[in-house]
Scaffold this motif. Structure first.
Motif, mmCIF file in Angstrom:
data_model
loop_
_atom_site.group_PDB
_atom_site.id
_atom_site.type_symbol
_atom_site.label_atom_id
_atom_site.label_comp_id
_atom_site.label_asym_id
_atom_site.label_seq_id
_atom_site.Cartn_x
_atom_site.Cartn_y
_atom_site.Cartn_z
ATOM 1 N N ASN A 331 0.832 -1.208 0.000
ATOM 2 C CA ASN A 331 0.000 0.000 0.000
ATOM 3 C C ASN A 331 0.868 1.259 0.000
ATOM 4 O O ASN A 331 0.568 2.237 -0.697
ATOM 5 N N GLU A 332 1.959 1.207 0.749
ATOM 6 C CA GLU A 332 2.829 2.386 0.843
ATOM 7 C C GLU A 332 3.492 2.692 -0.495
ATOM 8 O O GLU A 332 3.635 3.863 -0.870
ATOM 9 N N LEU A 334 2.278 2.124 -3.401
ATOM 10 C CA LEU A 334 1.248 2.759 -4.241
ATOM 11 C C LEU A 334 1.022 4.210 -3.813
ATOM 12 O O LEU A 334 0.960 5.122 -4.651
ATOM 13 N N MET A 335 0.904 4.419 -2.516
ATOM 14 C CA MET A 335 0.621 5.765 -2.010
ATOM 15 C C MET A 335 1.788 6.706 -2.272
ATOM 16 O O MET A 335 1.592 7.917 -2.387
ATOM 17 N N ASP A 336 2.964 6.139 -2.331
ATOM 18 C CA ASP A 336 4.127 6.958 -2.595
ATOM 19 C C ASP A 336 4.033 7.599 -3.985
ATOM 20 O O ASP A 336 4.339 8.779 -4.171
ATOM 21 N N TYR A 338 1.251 8.115 -5.539
ATOM 22 C CA TYR A 338 0.126 9.057 -5.509
ATOM 23 C C TYR A 338 0.516 10.363 -4.824
ATOM 24 O O TYR A 338 0.075 11.451 -5.226
ATOM 25 N N ALA A 339 1.340 10.282 -3.791
ATOM 26 C CA ALA A 339 1.691 11.481 -3.022
ATOM 27 C C ALA A 339 2.679 12.389 -3.757
ATOM 28 O O ALA A 339 2.871 13.542 -3.376
ATOM 29 N N THR A 340 3.293 11.847 -4.796
ATOM 30 C CA THR A 340 4.283 12.625 -5.537
ATOM 31 C C THR A 340 3.632 13.822 -6.232
ATOM 32 O O THR A 340 2.598 13.684 -6.867
#
Lengths: 386, 386, 386, 386
Positions: A331-332, A334-336, A338-340
């Motif tokens: 999950n992290e 993927l979120m990484d 997205y957070a970019t």
């Protein structure tokens, strides 16, 4: 952990814009007009060309028949080409004639089915003139009251009508068949879900594909699952992009749930659909209260940002975390992505292509909106004609 | 306008009851126990037989493996027969072993897929002993977090696992494949909708059919449409009946929306599925707070009332109204059947078969509940073992 | 356009963590255990303290009675203080005793209401020992079937029961009253929405406030609206943070819809609730499949990122766009804050406080998980005891 | 177990019909016209009077300003009285003027709030002429995009605007304030739920009451709970009756979920609201595809049947079952009333009042529809003017 997308990867993005987004739209309560709204297909195409000119992302314009009928298709085509865009998908319309009150391709009366089929044959004829590949079929067909008509018989009539239309396609044509959960029918809809669109497309043949409109699902539906499944089945023909909080709100894509849009694009890439011309990305939105051309620019930029984030995904790290059964790490990763914040990268990418770094500001500064507000006086503003 | 169903039509109703409905069930917050709850499959079957004895509607009992594993299948079979019922569908279970925390037939690790496949092969073996026709597969497989696992690869692994199980079926066996919108997976579920179950069944072959659980849909889903569609496609294998206001509440069928149940049965009849042994009607409910055997009796009676109402439908009048495009009349014809109080007719029908006119009162007066509460002391009450 | 939050603004964030998040939780289908799971309140507090030690964000631990009952409250309090945290909110529990099968504070029988009230009086007694300010009341009360009990009379009984509990509070105590859309009751819930919690709190007095659990709403509910409204009414007492795709999924906060979490925090700040000790931020989640302490760390970091983004909002630009009626610009100003990657800023902020820049990596590298897995052998792992 | 309602009990039913139901309505996709549609308020009232003439249930007609503005209110009033009905609730409209694109009573610009307030003052003036008691306020106000406007400030402006309108009411007037989950606003709505309407009404005073429109809730909302709660709080002012499967579908009341309608009426009776003139029952529907006057007749009959069933409830038996904690019996008592076929009783009741036993057949046989189709040639058919 995010990786940096290459320019070549970013370049593969193409979004078709809909002619009707530049006309007026609204709700059953009110359609608000705006100064400068196009009055004919030529003006719609001119507006659409502005989106491409400032973003480089929207090279084609979808048309809606009969809203966009013109006498001289060659003229419209040349007009588009002169403005740097091309004509795209042809959308049929069987929901605005009194005859279609209780259905079109599914109607109990053969005469009305005939009329609806003939309308689609006319659309195919238009495709030959516009050079379009895709005939998009969205049906308003359905019923409002239990018992009103036979759900089952309507499926059979639908299959029969679609088969006749499909048979009329040229070899390089496609029929793309849209589903919708509800509205304007409020009890049952004849193509309410991807499963129904899929079984009809499967029965029709290779040239029939499913259209996924991101606003056409039941609350809570996992849309990226459907993307993955349809790509797996080789039957995802096109997207209609927009966003929603409630029903088919037709807000700008990415406005309501940008994380969902990101997840959709992640599955699109993972399933090989990104950059594949057989999986068409199209906007289908209603700019009820916001400015229309800017609304379209914001929408294509929202898609571009989602794509850039999805291309930032470290797929090797993701795969490793999945194989290790590490839920939090996967999950992290993927979120990484997205957070970019991909906006600096995209500004740079645009500059490298000779496009404005900030397309929205550039467009607003161009004076186009002021010019059309002044020039487009008189006449009847285009709309849905509801 | 309603017509009167014949005794022969009413007689075609058969509802399978689930062994696990007689054991304890509850929510993640609490499982409440009840005096008299069965402690083994023999006692479950005994309770189930009470439902049939009083209603004549529930001649078979579905089993759940491993919950209902016994050493001597012949003994369980004879026990059932002695009580006037037969063993029915075999349900597999791949959600209660630590190995299945992240999936079973879709798990990223081959070892765990192997284990899950082997469990199904064991179930097929049980079917040979119980004389069951159907292997029901409901999977808890899915993920809780975006990115956790590959949606697409899980589909491919699912297809592969199912193919191996399917290949092991005898010629007179069926695999019936259930879908569910969500729970216990909270981000994506591997078989979330009828479309997904359908495409897997279509790929597997004629012996694979879809199971429609009435509680497994997104809010607002038109379930009778799915019934009509699956019957049209020849792929509706079974129902899991229950009802819901919110999620998969597993309330007694007909309790939350009796009109919906009626509409479902109307489509079942219209599509030729009523009375067809290939379209199995099964209860799947949780009697969290209400008495279990009475809860089952109420449930089969609710189905019977819906069937009797649906059989009361004046289909000729309905067809005429539809052909005339008379929306209000067509709706009225349907509502007329629904508004009919079929309880006197059903009481009479029961009396004619030597059954109690009021099965609920007869059962409550029989002293059965008091007897099991007294007899079933000690031991461990059956439950889901969550 | 985004602005940079100051260190002082970031420092105002405090998140309470729940003791029960470190024990086992699951669904009605299965509760999966994990090595190292705490076996008593002391071990739960020790785990919770790890979250604070690595993030500096979680200085208090909420307790659940009777799950966290201990003989020596002074010892637990000192244990917490030794580990750098304090005991926080006391949560009552009236859903795990057979007596509460049909309700607790709303039950038709006076004896059971008495028992449930007395349990709350006991909780208030615990508060005096733990030094807690808040008594959190979440009720599982409701019914599963229409007709089962009187909705109206249950409201009256609820009001009466709450009044007695409220009267027992010390002057520096608060009662915070939670609402929930559904589950474990499946037909009606006695406090289903913010309106119901609000009217009871308003009737009780100043020390009664509403608890907003982000997972306890109907599909599509605009939660930030409720935040704004309750702050306006001076009645927002606390949040229970978690996230959801479907029902009360209890996933990690920010996991399902990070944009929604951002919007909630924006309203919290706009309404003056951020940093106000009277608006308590609490996690309430179930780590069914992911590691628990890391799951809590991820959760507080998700909240911190949402806060940092919301603090980045250029409120002057936003206000100007709103006054100009510029829909697209106002939206863009908001999205600009959301699109900002605040992770570098937060890493720097942590470093300045002597905290690890990457709390997750630091915790995983600390060996804590390995140590508790080894040390916590034997005994019974804590859980909900469903 | 059902009891038989008395004639006196049945006689207490009064349903107000809306003038706009006789004009054309539709969806954003299409408004279909019908021969005979009224062209002015006089013709609408004439149609409405047909409903009352055939059912005896609909003695008043709600008006919508400005749709129903006339020069001579005395003439309209006498016209109504001549036809046996009276004018009822006055509905304001602040959603069809370009000025209201971004809000009305909540608009950021004082000028537009002023205009919207003045419109309501004009409506109050109309009330004095029509002899109406109720001013119904439904607002389309809300936003489509996160950030577009301040949720909180809009609440404050709303409170201020409402206070000024409220202050202008005569002593025998009421303001009834409607809430709606969404549409036409697609991100946030300024009065989205009963809680918000309630807190504004509570702040305004005794003459302000909440309107519950049965189609204006999130999916799954337990509407009868809200009925019970608002009656308990003394704040339920009126119902807007219709039904829905999906969103605000505005189908005929009782068409989508007749059991829900029954449960609502059960709570209405239990809470003392049935037959109380302070709890007004009003239809608010869109007959998009069905005939309008017959659609209204069907609707009032649906309500009457629900009322007759609810009056059949054996409340003593129900109360006893509830006190005994007998979940199944309590549910059965309720279902027994619902299952009762009240149509023969109602036919008899009508006959005893000199009304047609079958109002629908009588109306259709009257030739009224044919007459208006012939007479109402030319002019502009009334509609929403969207």
């Amino acid at each position: 952990m995010a990786v940096t997308p290459t320019s070549a990867e970013l370049d593969r993005l193409r979004i078709e814009v809909p002619s009707w987004a530049y006309g007026n739209s609204g709700t059953r309560f009110r359609v608000f007009g705006t100064p400068g709204t196009p009055r004919d297909p030529f003006e719609k195409v001119a507006d659409a060309a502005q989106v491409h000119a400032h973003t480089g992302l929207a090279p084609t314009v979808a048309l809606h028949i009969p809203w966009d009928l013109v006498d001289d298709w060659g003229a419209l085509r040349r007009h588009a080409e002169d403005l740097g865009v091309a004509l795209g998908t042809i959308n049929s319309n069987t929901f605005q004639d009194d005859d279609y009150k209780l259905g079109s391709l599914t109607h109990v009366e053969p005469r009305i089915r005939r009329k609806a089929i003939d309308h689609h044959l006319q659309c195919i004829d238009v495709m030959r003139q516009t050079g379009s590949r895709d005939l998009k079929v969205w049906l308003a067909d359905g019923t409002n009251y239990p018992g009103q008509d036979s759900i089952r018989e309507r499926q059979d009539r639908l299959a029969e009508s679609l088969a006749e239309i499909y048979a009329a396609l040229d070899d390089d044509h496609r029929m793309v068949l849209e589903y919708k959960f509800f509205e304007p029918a409020f009890y049952h809809t004849d193509i309410p879900d991807w499963g129904t669109s899929y079984v009809h497309c499967a029965a029709l043949g290779e040239q029939a594909k499913v259209v996924l409109d991101t606003g056409h699902h039941a609350p809570g539906t996992n849309i990226e699952f459907i993307v993955a499944q349809l790509l797996r089945l080789g039957k995802l023909g096109a997207f209609d992009f927009n966003s929603r909080f409630y029903a088919d709100d037709d807000l700008m894509v990415g406005a309501a749930d940008p994380f969902q849009l990101f997840r959709i694009v992640v599955e699109l890439i993972a399933g090989g659909g990104y950059g594949d011309p057989d999986v068409q990305l199209v906007l289908d939105q209603c700019h009820n209260i916001e400015a229309k051309v800017p609304g379209q620019i914001r929408s294509v930029l929202n898609v571009q940002e989602a794509v850039a984030k999805a291309l930032s995904l470290d797929t090797a790290a993701l795969d490793a975390a999945r194989r290790a059964g590490d839920v939090l790490l996967a999950n992290e990763v993927l979120m990484d992505a997205y957070a970019t914040d991909v906006r600096p990268l995209l500004a740079e990418h645009r500059a490298s292509k000779g496009l404005p770094e900030d397309p929205m500001r550039a467009f607003l500064a161009s004076g186009y909106l002021e010019r059309i507000a002044e020039e487009r006086q008189g006449g009847v503003q285009a709309g849905w004609g509801a």
